[in-house]
Design a protein around this motif. Structure first.
Motif, PDB file in Angstrom:
ATOM      1  N   UNK A  61     -53.292   0.986 -15.566  1.00  0.00           N
ATOM      2  CA  UNK A  61     -54.539   1.554 -15.068  1.00  0.00           C
ATOM      3  C   UNK A  61     -54.529   3.078 -15.157  1.00  0.00           C
ATOM      4  N   UNK A  62     -53.377   3.704 -15.005  1.00  0.00           N
ATOM      5  CA  UNK A  62     -53.303   5.151 -14.897  1.00  0.00           C
ATOM      6  C   UNK A  62     -53.125   5.908 -16.188  1.00  0.00           C
ATOM      7  N   UNK A  63     -52.619   5.257 -17.249  1.00  0.00           N
ATOM      8  CA  UNK A  63     -52.334   5.966 -18.487  1.00  0.00           C
ATOM      9  C   UNK A  63     -53.064   5.288 -19.635  1.00  0.00           C
ATOM     10  N   UNK A  64     -53.666   6.066 -20.499  1.00  0.00           N
ATOM     11  CA  UNK A  64     -54.428   5.532 -21.626  1.00  0.00           C
ATOM     12  C   UNK A  64     -53.751   5.946 -22.927  1.00  0.00           C
ATOM     13  N   UNK A  65     -53.454   4.968 -23.770  1.00  0.00           N
ATOM     14  CA  UNK A  65     -52.897   5.223 -25.096  1.00  0.00           C
ATOM     15  C   UNK A  65     -54.026   5.089 -26.100  1.00  0.00           C
ATOM     16  N   UNK A  66     -54.215   6.130 -26.891  1.00  0.00           N
ATOM     17  CA  UNK A  66     -55.266   6.146 -27.911  1.00  0.00           C
ATOM     18  C   UNK A  66     -54.593   5.973 -29.262  1.00  0.00           C
ATOM     19  N   UNK A  67     -54.970   4.904 -29.953  1.00  0.00           N
ATOM     20  CA  UNK A  67     -54.373   4.566 -31.239  1.00  0.00           C
ATOM     21  C   UNK A  67     -55.474   4.544 -32.291  1.00  0.00           C
ATOM     22  N   UNK A  68     -55.486   5.537 -33.140  1.00  0.00           N
ATOM     23  CA  UNK A  68     -56.533   5.615 -34.160  1.00  0.00           C
ATOM     24  C   UNK A  68     -56.255   4.583 -35.253  1.00  0.00           C
ATOM     25  N   UNK A  69     -57.274   3.890 -35.664  1.00  0.00           N
ATOM     26  CA  UNK A  69     -57.128   2.846 -36.681  1.00  0.00           C
ATOM     27  C   UNK A  69     -56.809   3.468 -38.037  1.00  0.00           C
ATOM     28  N   UNK A  70     -55.937   2.804 -38.780  1.00  0.00           N
ATOM     29  CA  UNK A  70     -55.649   3.202 -40.147  1.00  0.00           C
ATOM     30  C   UNK A  70     -54.436   4.099 -40.299  1.00  0.00           C
ATOM     31  N   UNK A  92     -51.673   8.954 -33.118  1.00  0.00           N
ATOM     32  CA  UNK A  92     -51.565   8.280 -31.828  1.00  0.00           C
ATOM     33  C   UNK A  92     -51.506   9.354 -30.754  1.00  0.00           C
ATOM     34  N   UNK A  93     -52.157   9.104 -29.640  1.00  0.00           N
ATOM     35  CA  UNK A  93     -52.136  10.053 -28.532  1.00  0.00           C
ATOM     36  C   UNK A  93     -52.261   9.317 -27.216  1.00  0.00           C
TER      37      UNK A  93
END
Length: 108
Positions: A61-70, A92-93
């Protein structure tokens, strides 16, 4: 927490004399601290004065992983003749999404 912090926590007991740390009951289980699962992160600091050595909370709930496609692929036929090199990169961020879901324990 890291391994050195875990070794310190394993020795702590509550008011009834029970250990706060409970080892796993089988090989497919993980250790618990006060009934909550424990994850090891060697990047966390050791126990010292004013150190934030334990992070506790709901990381889903507290941390968000952003994974860009490709993936990006760069073909390099010049550097290692007669071979062709390929360089791949992926973006990735991540970051804290809910500061109330994760707390850090400060040692005195």
């Amino acid at each position: 927490m890291n391994r050195k912090v875990q070794s310190t926590i394993r020795k702590m007991k509550d008011a009834d004399g029970n250990y706060l740390w409970q080892p796993p009951v089988s090989a497919d289980r993980i250790a618990t601290l006060l009934g909550f699962p424990v994850a090891e992160a060697e990047a966390m600091p050791d126990v010292a004065a004013n150190s934030l050595s334990i992070a506790f909370g709901d990381f889903k709930r507290g941390y968000l992983v952003v994974d860009r496609a490709g993936l990006r692929v760069l073909r390099d036929p010049y550097s290692a003749k007669p071979y062709v090199l390929f360089y791949t990169t992926k973006r990735v961020g991540g970051g804290v999404q809910d500061f109330d879901a994760i707390k850090l324990l400060k040692f005195a």
